[in-house]
Design a protein around this motif. Structure first.
Motif, PDB file in Angstrom:
ATOM      1  N   LEU A 194       0.881  -1.563  -0.534  1.00  0.00           N
ATOM      2  CA  LEU A 194      -0.155   0.099  -0.597  1.00  0.00           C
ATOM      3  C   LEU A 194       0.921   1.407   0.203  1.00  0.00           C
ATOM      4  N   TYR A 195       1.789   1.371   0.348  1.00  0.00           N
ATOM      5  CA  TYR A 195       2.892   2.578   1.044  1.00  0.00           C
ATOM      6  C   TYR A 195       3.919   2.845   0.140  1.00  0.00           C
ATOM      7  N   GLY A 196       4.596   1.355  -0.661  1.00  0.00           N
ATOM      8  CA  GLY A 196       5.540   1.350  -1.411  1.00  0.00           C
ATOM      9  C   GLY A 196       6.713   0.768  -0.623  1.00  0.00           C
ATOM     10  N   LEU A 197       7.216  -0.039   0.737  1.00  0.00           N
ATOM     11  CA  LEU A 197       7.886   0.125   0.791  1.00  0.00           C
ATOM     12  C   LEU A 197       9.273  -0.885   0.321  1.00  0.00           C
ATOM     13  N   LYS A 198       9.969  -0.366  -0.216  1.00  0.00           N
ATOM     14  CA  LYS A 198      11.095  -0.898  -1.157  1.00  0.00           C
ATOM     15  C   LYS A 198      12.208  -1.729   0.053  1.00  0.00           C
ATOM     16  N   ALA A 451      -5.394   5.667   7.732  1.00  0.00           N
ATOM     17  CA  ALA A 451      -5.160   4.996   6.972  1.00  0.00           C
ATOM     18  C   ALA A 451      -5.098   4.872   5.871  1.00  0.00           C
ATOM     19  N   GLY A 452      -5.091   3.809   4.963  1.00  0.00           N
ATOM     20  CA  GLY A 452      -5.480   3.936   3.313  1.00  0.00           C
ATOM     21  C   GLY A 452      -6.171   2.049   4.094  1.00  0.00           C
ATOM     22  N   TYR A 453      -7.349   1.954   2.635  1.00  0.00           N
ATOM     23  CA  TYR A 453      -7.204   0.766   3.018  1.00  0.00           C
ATOM     24  C   TYR A 453      -6.887  -0.765   2.759  1.00  0.00           C
ATOM     25  N   PHE A 454      -6.741  -1.870   3.147  1.00  0.00           N
ATOM     26  CA  PHE A 454      -5.732  -2.735   2.813  1.00  0.00           C
ATOM     27  C   PHE A 454      -6.679  -4.236   3.276  1.00  0.00           C
ATOM     28  N   ASP A 455      -6.250  -4.976   1.975  1.00  0.00           N
ATOM     29  CA  ASP A 455      -7.475  -5.604   2.560  1.00  0.00           C
ATOM     30  C   ASP A 455      -5.864  -7.553   2.079  1.00  0.00           C
ATOM     31  N   VAL A 456      -5.487  -7.999   2.869  1.00  0.00           N
ATOM     32  CA  VAL A 456      -4.884  -8.866   2.752  1.00  0.00           C
ATOM     33  C   VAL A 456      -5.804 -10.282   1.547  1.00  0.00           C
ATOM     34  N   LYS A 457      -5.393 -10.646   1.741  1.00  0.00           N
ATOM     35  CA  LYS A 457      -6.212 -11.769   0.460  1.00  0.00           C
ATOM     36  C   LYS A 457      -5.411 -12.787   0.508  1.00  0.00           C
ATOM     37  N   GLU A 458      -3.674 -12.820   0.656  1.00  0.00           N
ATOM     38  CA  GLU A 458      -3.362 -14.079   0.554  1.00  0.00           C
ATOM     39  C   GLU A 458      -2.247 -14.013   1.760  1.00  0.00           C
ATOM     40  N   HIS A 459      -2.587 -14.627   2.677  1.00  0.00           N
ATOM     41  CA  HIS A 459      -1.348 -15.052   4.431  1.00  0.00           C
ATOM     42  C   HIS A 459      -0.948 -15.900   4.564  1.00  0.00           C
TER      43      HIS A 459
END
Length: 620
Positions: A194-198, A451-459
């Motif tokens: 979501l935030y682009g952490l490299k 915070a932006g919306y973030f949906d974890v589809k794969e855990h």
């Protein structure tokens, strides 16, 4: 957050509330542990007082014993000198025809005095020294008994400290930021996706501690690192040369002289250097295209108003020049009206002036100036990098302040001294963390942006890679050390697979083998000849090793882990039990190459973990 009226003024919030509330709450927390463990501090006060008295007595006794031992050595040396004088005097009398009155007197008196001294040393002084030794042994024995008594009095209190002390006190004191029990893999994924952490692996730094949480609703991670850097190291060698020269006396004659000269030579070769570091990673969607960098300003916090004004004028001239150059090249760099902020923050590489002005409102500029010009506790020692939605803050003080260690209080026999050390450890750790988060807290827009919306589809992971790397660093270094390594190692982990609730990680260890080398450097000497100077240096050859660890969550204290470790069923898992380690909120083990960890084994371990986590702590 307590003291809501100071929500967007972090420096005032710290000075008016946190600076006193943290040590007060730490003190109260310690007192609560004393009550819950039924520690008799009054009895311990008496024991501690007795210890101090006996420590003084023991120190005075050791000093007195040392003086008498020194006196005996001195007298023995005097006696030996007198015997030598007697021998010389006797020889003088024998070899002299007329003899010497002085020599004769010395020949008679010196051995007599020497004998008297020896008698004193091995009778009176020996008796006194033996007596003082017995007193010293008695004092030491008494002190050990008192130390043992004091530690017995504080035994339950020692055991009451755990890894959560700091987190509990912070939670009780403030909600300006939160601290997670563990860094969930989902939060790390959120920062990446979501935030682009490299987050490319960097084999030059290893995570040794992780803390995470939220500021308002936005995530942060604070990591402590063990870092490696390659720099040139200078090695020096030397030789001494000599030669003969004819020196004229100016009258047709002369003589030969021998001259010497020390020739030195130096070479530089790459070598690994190791250090500690910390930084905060923070995600926020405010001003999502803005990037900038700032480093410590170097401004003295005691700067006078006159010198501050000079800085502003100098900054105005510099920024005006930057603006003209930017415009001439088609850019749009525009300085802020607040040259004081510009001169202190110095984020001159910003790429978006509109977003920079939006982020740094008048209040944000004021807050940041207050932070930079603070004298305590650290001054301006922070670097701040914004890379679109990712913010990174690092500090110099973070390298120096050791993390809170719940086992650091076993060395104390006095509950009062222990309390001082505990409160100081909590305050030092809080200050270190708060002032690394402070540059972020200074910006009201960050706290106002959800915070932006973030949906974890794969855990597929239970333990984050960051926490797994920190866990590996808490285990015995010898488990991962490459063969022939002569330097420290840097550990990097990668997720491998999961078995039930346990994640397996590949641990790559990187180190160096130091190989002695000699290089000869030619240099002209004063004798007119070239000489080879040997310079010894070390060549560092990379070495590595790959291992595997298993890690699972274990949100329990050290006593619950100890109970689990003592369980007969847990001991039956030979490979797991032999290397099981608890670090913060995780339980892990070193996985031998032939260790076939099964779903059934993991289910049994999960059942045992659940059993002991359900046993309430005695101090709760």
């Amino acid at each position: 957050m307590k003291a809501r009226d100071l929500e967007f003024d972090p420096m005032d919030y710290y000075d008016k509330y946190l600076k006193t509330s943290i040590p007060e709450n730490a003190s109260k927390y310690f007192d609560d542990l004393v009550k819950k463990t039924h520690t008799d501090v009054n009895k311990n006060d008496i024991t501690a007082q007795n210890i101090r008295k006996w420590e003084i007595k023991d120190k005075e006794g050791e000093k007195k014993l040392g003086l008498f031992k020194g006196l005996r050595v001195f007298l023995i040396i005097v006696a030996v000198i007198l015997l030598v004088v007697a021998i010389i005097s006797i020889l003088a009398c024998v070899n002299s025809d007329s003899g010497s009155t002085v020599a004769l007197v010395l020949a008679i008196i010196s051995p007599i005095v020497a004998v008297v001294i020896f008698v004193i040393c091995f009778t009176i002084l020996k008796t006194k020294i033996d007596q003082l030794k017995k007193e010293d042994e008695f004092n030491n024995k008494k002190l050990q008994e008192l130390y043992s008594e004091a530690r017995q009095e504080l035994a339950l209190l020692y055991d009451a400290f755990d890894e959560f002390d700091f987190d509990r006190i912070v939670k009780q004191t403030t909600d300006i930021f939160s601290i997670d029990p563990v860094l969930k893999p989902e939060k790390l994924l959120m920062l990446r996706d979501l935030y682009g952490l490299k987050d490319e692996p960097n084999i030059d730094e290893s995570i040794v501690q992780v803390a995470s949480g939220d500021i308002a609703t936005n995530p942060y991670i604070r990591v402590r690192l063990f870092q490696k850097a390659i720099h040139n190291q200078t090695y020096t060698g030397s030789i001494t040369i000599s030669w003969s020269e004819w020196v004229s006396d100016g009258r047709g004659g002369g003589h030969t002289v021998v001259r010497t000269q020390v020739l030195t030579a130096s070479i530089s070769q790459p070598a690994p250097f190791y250090s500690n570091g910390t930084y905060v990673i923070y995600g926020n969607e405010a001003c999502p295209d803005l990037t900038f960098s700032r480093f410590p300003s170097g401004v003295d916090p005691d700067i006078s108003e006159n010198d501050l004004r000079k800085l502003e004028i100098k900054t105005e001239k510099h920024l005006a020049k930057m603006s003209r150059e930017s415009i001439s090249k088609g850019g749009s760099f525009t300085p802020l009206a607040n040259s004081k902020f510009e001169g202190l923050f110095k984020a001159y590489d910003r790429n978006n002036d509109v977003e920079f002005r939006t982020l740094f409102s008048a209040l944000a500029q004021q807050n940041m100036c207050e932070l930079i010009l603070r004298k305590e506790p650290y001054g301006d020692d922070f670097s701040f990098f914004k890379r679109k939605k990712i913010n990174i803050v690092s500090s110099n003080h973070g390298k120096r302040i050791p993390p809170y260690n719940c086992n650091a209080f076993y060395d104390y026999y006095d509950n009062k001294e222990m309390k001082k050390a505990f409160v100081k450890a909590i305050k030092d750790n809080f200050d270190s963390m708060f002032f690394e988060l402070a540059p972020i807290l200074c910006i009201p827009l960050y706290q106002q942006t959800d915070a932006g919306y973030f949906d974890v589809k794969e855990h597929y992971q239970h333990v984050s890679t960051y926490d797994a790397e920190a866990f590996a660093n808490s285990m015995s270094p010898q488990l991962f050390m490459p063969d022939a390594a002569t330097t420290p190692q840097v550990l990097k982990v990668n997720f491998n697979h999961s078995v039930g609730d346990t994640d397996f990680f590949t641990v790559n260890s990187y180190a160096y083998q130091g190989v002695p080398q000699v290089t000869y450097v030619s240099k002209m000497g004063g004798d007119g000849h070239m000489h080879d100077i040997p310079v010894q240096w070390t060549r560092y050859d990379p070495v590595s090793k790959t291992s595997t660890i298993g890690v699972r969550e274990f949100i329990g204290d050290k006593k619950q882990f100890r109970n689990l470790s003592n369980d007969a069923d847990f001991k039956s898992f030979n490979n797991l039990y032999a290397s099981s380690v608890k670090n913060h909120n995780f339980l892990g083990f070193f996985a031998q190459n032939d260790y076939n960890y099964s779903q059934e084994e993991d289910a049994k371990v999960s059942s045992l973990v659940k059993k002991y986590l359900n046993i309430k702590r005695e101090v709760d």
